[in-house]
Motif scaffolding. Structure first.
Motif, PDB file in Angstrom:
ATOM      1  N   LEU A   4       0.830  -1.204   0.000  1.00  0.00           N
ATOM      2  CA  LEU A   4       0.000   0.000   0.000  1.00  0.00           C
ATOM      3  C   LEU A   4       0.864   1.252   0.000  1.00  0.00           C
ATOM      4  CD1 LEU A   4      -2.663   1.572   0.309  1.00  0.00           C
ATOM      5  CD2 LEU A   4      -2.514   1.164   2.781  1.00  0.00           C
ATOM      6  N   ASN A  41      -0.148   2.320   9.419  1.00  0.00           N
ATOM      7  CA  ASN A  41      -1.324   2.032   8.607  1.00  0.00           C
ATOM      8  C   ASN A  41      -2.296   3.207   8.685  1.00  0.00           C
ATOM      9  OD1 ASN A  41      -0.611  -0.608   7.773  1.00  0.00           O
ATOM     10  ND2 ASN A  41      -1.142  -1.372   9.814  1.00  0.00           N
ATOM     11  N   MET A  44      -9.175   4.644   7.570  1.00  0.00           N
ATOM     12  CA  MET A  44      -9.983   4.714   6.344  1.00  0.00           C
ATOM     13  C   MET A  44     -10.207   6.165   5.944  1.00  0.00           C
ATOM     14  SD  MET A  44     -10.976   2.378   4.359  1.00  0.00           S
ATOM     15  CE  MET A  44     -11.392   2.806   2.660  1.00  0.00           C
ATOM     16  N   LEU A  47      -7.075   7.331   4.312  1.00  0.00           N
ATOM     17  CA  LEU A  47      -6.937   6.692   3.003  1.00  0.00           C
ATOM     18  C   LEU A  47      -7.836   7.372   1.973  1.00  0.00           C
ATOM     19  CD1 LEU A  47      -5.212   4.377   1.967  1.00  0.00           C
ATOM     20  CD2 LEU A  47      -7.136   2.843   2.347  1.00  0.00           C
ATOM     21  N   VAL A  58     -10.289   4.893  -3.939  1.00  0.00           N
ATOM     22  CA  VAL A  58      -9.658   4.187  -2.817  1.00  0.00           C
ATOM     23  C   VAL A  58      -9.351   2.746  -3.200  1.00  0.00           C
ATOM     24  CG1 VAL A  58      -9.978   3.351  -0.449  1.00  0.00           C
ATOM     25  CG2 VAL A  58     -10.726   5.645  -1.069  1.00  0.00           C
ATOM     26  N   THR A  59     -10.243   2.147  -3.982  1.00  0.00           N
ATOM     27  CA  THR A  59     -10.047   0.745  -4.384  1.00  0.00           C
ATOM     28  C   THR A  59      -8.727   0.554  -5.127  1.00  0.00           C
ATOM     29  OG1 THR A  59     -11.359   1.204  -6.369  1.00  0.00           O
ATOM     30  CG2 THR A  59     -12.495   0.172  -4.505  1.00  0.00           C
ATOM     31  N   LEU A  62      -6.128   0.124  -2.566  1.00  0.00           N
ATOM     32  CA  LEU A  62      -6.260  -1.094  -1.782  1.00  0.00           C
ATOM     33  C   LEU A  62      -6.002  -2.364  -2.580  1.00  0.00           C
ATOM     34  CD1 LEU A  62      -9.423  -0.211   0.329  1.00  0.00           C
ATOM     35  CD2 LEU A  62      -7.050  -0.322   1.116  1.00  0.00           C
ATOM     36  N   GLU A  63      -6.143  -2.283  -3.902  1.00  0.00           N
ATOM     37  CA  GLU A  63      -5.909  -3.458  -4.738  1.00  0.00           C
ATOM     38  C   GLU A  63      -4.456  -3.897  -4.632  1.00  0.00           C
ATOM     39  OE1 GLU A  63      -7.018  -2.138  -8.570  1.00  0.00           O
ATOM     40  OE2 GLU A  63      -9.136  -2.631  -8.330  1.00  0.00           O
ATOM     41  N   SER A  66      -2.424  -1.943  -8.568  1.00  0.00           N
ATOM     42  CA  SER A  66      -3.190  -0.777  -8.992  1.00  0.00           C
ATOM     43  C   SER A  66      -3.210  -0.695 -10.512  1.00  0.00           C
ATOM     44  CB  SER A  66      -2.576   0.503  -8.417  1.00  0.00           C
ATOM     45  OG  SER A  66      -1.347   0.786  -9.051  1.00  0.00           O
TER      46      SER A  66
END
Length: 409
Positions: A4, A41, A44, A47, A58-59, A62-63, A66
């Motif tokens: 991340l 970390n 949310m 992020l 955001v996805t 998080l993937e 990317s």
């Protein structure tokens, strides 16, 4: 594959943002640095803020992979594959190693599909069965993305795989079946992929000795190209037509297609086409006219520095050796023949037959030197190699040379 923090840093640098800029008013530079180095970390809320600052969902952060990362890998793979290099085993291995770590995560989307496509083509040389299975999966993925042209390209590659393994009839059957499926699809109207199929179909008909069918497809493709002003594959079609005219010893047609190719090479500034023209003229003088003095003079007018070394050099070396043999410079000819290697990308039986002549010429050189045993060994190599090739003037030359050598025993 990146973490991340690495993905955040990569996207930030890609957009030329400093830590301060990305941190903005909601984060401190120090906290952002810890996040990027995977020492903290983000919540949310943080992020969401970082994604907003970067202009991504955001996805994507998080993937595991990317979209930005896949695009970067795809750009690297395309760059390697687009090198104009005809001995590309090293490049293929680099591409495979580049894509392989991502394979389990490539499930959907254009970038993922394209990377699987490239990886599948790379496998064609080392694992043809695995390559075919993967490319069929990729074709379905392209269809789901409504990329019919890309799917059509996969069909062509499914035929090229057995062609590379010298399974010419299987290659032709696969191509015709893939073409039939395409022509039944009302969405397939792409004239460029049609030219790709036409050219490969003509090549494969010649490969299995169905010359009448090959000429029909070839001539129809050239006519279609002229009518629709589409120039994709036209250089290859002109080369194919000139080579066939040469084997038929139809000088008028040979000269016609070489002149058409010359006009194309000037228009497109295509050095490979210019080199082919020069090679074809020398080859015709050596092989069909036995005019070695003229071949020698023509060879000297063209610098090998002007050609694509890895593809054309072996062809010119072979012709040079044949010229030297014809001029009676047998010892020199043997030295040059010894340097000739078949390029990795040469798979067509007619091209292979041209190279298989080498050992027949070596046998003739040894006859001139009264080394009959060596002549017999060399000509038997030529006969073994040419056995499964279609009938051509090159095959006839090898058979004639074999009889000549055996009569000298």
């Amino acid at each position: 594959m990146s973490t991340l923090g690495e993905r955040i840093r990569s996207l930030r640098k890609l957009q030329k943002m400093t830590l301060e800029t990305l941190a903005g008013t909601e984060l401190t530079k120090g906290m952002l640095s810890l996040i990027e180095n995977n020492k903290a970390n983000p919540s949310m809320e943080s992020l969401n803020y970082i994604a907003s600052q970067l202009g991504v969902e955001v996805t994507e952060l998080l993937e595991d992979i990317s979209g930005q990362e896949l695009r970067k890998v795809l750009d690297q793979a395309e760059l390697l594959l687009n090198k104009k290099d005809y001995e590309f085993a090293d490049e293929l291995e680099q591409v495979k190693n580049l894509i392989e770590p991502y394979i389990p995560k490539l499930t959907q989307g254009y970038e993922a599909t394209r990377l699987l496509d490239i990886y599948g083509r790379c496998l064609a040389y080392s694992s043809p069965d695995e390559s075919v299975a993967l490319l069929k999966k990729v074709a379905k993925m392209y269809e789901d993305l409504h990329l019919i042209t890309k799917s059509a390209d996969i069909g062509r590659n499914l035929a090229i795989i057995p062609f590379m393994n010298h399974q010419y009839q299987i290659a032709l059957d696969v191509l015709l079946e893939e073409r039939k499926k395409l022509e039944e699809n009302p969405l397939w109207i792409d004239p460029l992929s049609r030219m790709d199929y036409d050219y490969l179909e003509a090549v494969l008909y010649f490969a299995v000795g169905k010359n009448t069918d090959a000429i029909q497809v070839m001539n129809d493709a050239i006519l279609y190209s002229n009518e629709h002003k589409i120039f994709k594959q036209i250089d290859n079609l002109f080369r194919l037509a000139a080579a066939h005219a040469m084997m038929e010893e139809n000088v008028e047609k040979k000269d016609y297609y070489l002149k058409k190719l010359e006009a194309y090479s000037e228009f497109a500034d295509d050095e490979d086409s210019k080199a082919f023209i020069h090679y074809a003229n020398i080859h015709y003088l050596n092989t069909y006219q036995k005019m070695y003095i003229e071949a020698d003079a023509l060879y000297r007018k063209f610098s090998l520095d002007q050609i694509n070394v890895k593809l054309f050099t072996p062809y010119f070396q072979l012709e040079r050796a044949k010229t030297l043999y014809g001029l009676g410079r047998v010892a020199e000819a043997l030295e040059v023949f010894d340097e000739v290697r078949i390029p990795d990308v040469v798979h067509h039986p007619i091209d292979l037959s041209i190279f298989y002549e080498k050992d027949a010429y070596i046998a003739l050189c040894y006859l001139e030197l009264n080394q009959v045993k060596k002549a017999v060994v060399a000509v038997k190599v030529a006969m073994t190699n040419i056995e499964k090739m279609p009938d051509t003037p090159y095959k006839l030359f090898i058979h004639t040379t074999y009889e000549q050598v055996m009569m000298s025993c």
